[in-house]
Design an enzyme around this catalytic site. Structure first.
Site, short mmCIF file in Angstrom:
data_model
loop_
_atom_site.label_atom_id
_atom_site.label_comp_id
_atom_site.label_asym_id
_atom_site.label_seq_id
_atom_site.Cartn_x
_atom_site.Cartn_y
_atom_site.Cartn_z
NE ARG A 9 -3.93 0.47 1.90
CZ ARG A 9 -5.18 0.56 2.37
NH1 ARG A 9 -5.44 1.37 3.40
NH2 ARG A 9 -6.17 -0.12 1.86
CG HIS B 227 -8.47 -0.05 -2.90
ND1 HIS B 227 -7.69 -1.12 -2.54
CD2 HIS B 227 -9.15 0.32 -1.78
CE1 HIS B 227 -7.89 -1.40 -1.27
NE2 HIS B 227 -8.75 -0.54 -0.78
CD GLN C 68 -13.07 -1.81 -1.01
OE1 GLN C 68 -12.28 -1.75 -0.08
NE2 GLN C 68 -14.31 -2.25 -0.86
CG ASP D 266 -13.66 6.21 -1.15
OD1 ASP D 266 -13.60 6.09 0.10
OD2 ASP D 266 -12.64 6.20 -1.88
CB CYS E 36 -14.32 1.15 -0.15
SG CYS E 36 -13.87 2.90 -0.02
NE ARG F 63 -10.52 -5.40 0.19
CZ ARG F 63 -9.72 -4.40 0.63
NH1 ARG F 63 -10.26 -3.34 1.18
NH2 ARG F 63 -8.42 -4.45 0.48
N1 CP Z 1 -11.39 -0.26 2.32
C1 CP Z 1 -10.12 -0.30 2.76
O1 CP Z 1 -9.17 -0.52 2.01
O2 CP Z 1 -10.01 -0.09 4.10
P1 CP Z 1 -8.63 0.07 4.90
O3 CP Z 1 -8.04 1.41 4.49
O4 CP Z 1 -9.04 0.03 6.33
O5 CP Z 1 -7.71 -1.05 4.51
N1 NVA Z 2 -10.05 6.55 -1.49
C1 NVA Z 2 -9.69 6.15 -0.17
C2 NVA Z 2 -9.95 4.70 0.00
C3 NVA Z 2 -9.62 4.16 1.37
C4 NVA Z 2 -9.87 2.67 1.47
C5 NVA Z 2 -8.24 6.49 0.11
O1 NVA Z 2 -7.40 6.29 -0.78
O2 NVA Z 2 -7.93 6.98 1.19
#
Ligand code: CP
Ligand code: NVA
Length: 318
Positions: free
Chosen positions: A114, A141, A144, A235, A275, A303
């Site tokens: 990440r 993502h 997701q 989101d 999400c 997930r």
């Molecule tokens: N939806 C998602 O990726 O959540 P987290 O940021 O908690 O991993």
């Molecule tokens: N768009 C958000 C998704 C978090 C799961 C971010 O990148 O912070």
């Protein structure tokens, strides 16, 4: 519950050792087979023991769902996880990514990363000798989106011809929903304020991947986007890394809160998706977040199942 198809292994076994950096890294057939395997795991109709393999997590941003669901998925496959971040590794003190990737490839069997720039993820993948999975970048993502479309598949029994309306920022989540939706024959209708639309290059890429007569429509009007939709998705307005833009964004997005009036424009049996994490009263009202049509926690659960399937596939466990 949708039926489990045969021939999962034959559709997926060639993906042993593959990276999963973008939703476009899987074909629609591969995604459908991955959903079938995910459902087998979810229903406890399948056990795969990979025998002590190790997943390395390298997370430069916060995470609850992705971190824990990957750890549990790996445990269910008989493996272990090592959870790293730049603060506790030498990465934070400037050790080059290309060295980190090569060293961790000597210890771990798969890496889930990440990070911010998608280019950074691609660099990890180019230096690592083990599969690399995108656990979220600023651009996409994809894990997701797999969980999201599995959730729709479970709700409606099919995906082809369904319509998902995404109301909000044209961000990483929107990008993966578009690409994945295009491959699966789902109509994707995105409504964002002017200046916050998805990147034209991603819209173009997604449109090129459409294999059926489904459509990707962009608009600046949320009511147009949600009309007749089977699922309404939203989101956060400010993603991780955009904290400084929070107040500017609160103003720009003020007419984009998913509330009851939007749900009333959708199909009668439409579902509500997010999400997570969510900001109630910003991108979604408390009432809609908690309503009977909400499938938000099913998405979060899925997930785990899609990532268990993904790990089993790339680690050659089929
Ligand atoms: N939806 C998602 O990726 O959540 P987290 O940021 O908690 O991993
Ligand atoms: N768009 C958000 C998704 C978090 C799961 C971010 O990148 O912070």
């Amino acid at each position: 519950m949708v039926s489990v198809s045969f021939g999962i292994a034959s559709k997926l076994s060639h993906l042993k050792g593959a990276d999963f950096l973008s939703s476009s890294d899987l074909s629609s057939e591969e995604m459908k087979a991955l959903f079938d395997l995910s459902i087998q795991f979810k229903d406890e109709n399948r056990r795969i023991d990979l025998g002590n393999r190790v997943l390395g997590l390298i997370f430069s941003k916060a995470s609850t769902r992705t971190r824990v669901s990957f750890q549990v998925a790996m445990a269910r496959l008989g493996g272990q996880t090592i959870d790293l971040n730049p603060q506790i590794s030498q990465l934070g003190r400037g050790e080059p990514l290309k060295d980190t990737a090569r060293v961790l490839s000597r210890y771990c069997d798969v890496l889930a990363i990440r990070t911010y720039a998608h280019q950074g993820l691609k660099e990890y993948a180019s230096w690592a000798s083990v599969p690399v999975i995108n656990a979220l970048t600023d651009l996409e993502h994809p894990c997701q989106a797999l969980a999201d479309y599995l959730t729709m598949y479970e709700c409606f029994g099919e995906l082809q011809g369904q319509t998902i309306a995404y109301v909000g920022d044209g961000n990483n989540v929107a990008n993966s929903l578009m690409i994945c939706g295009a491959l699966l024959g789902v109509n994707v209708q995105i409504a964002s304020p002017k200046g916050f639309e998805p990147l034209p290059s991603i819209v173009k890429k997604a449109r090129q991947l459409i294999s059926s007569d489904s459509k990707i429509n962009l608009s600046n009007n949320p009511i147009d986007a949600v009309r007749g939709a089977n699922a309404i998705y939203t989101d956060v307005w400010a993603s991780m890394g955009q904290e400084k833009e929070k107040f500017e964004r609160l103003n720009a997005f003020k007419n984009f809160c998913v509330g009851k009036e939007m749900l009333n424009e959708a199909e009668n049996n439409a579902i509500v998706m997010h999400c997570l994490p969510a900001h109630r009263g910003e991108e979604i009202s408390e009432e809609v977040f908690e309503c009977d049509a909400s499938r938000i926690f099913d998405q979060a659960e899925n997930r785990l199942h899609v990532q268990q399937a993904l790990l089993a596939i790339v680690l050659g466990g089929l």
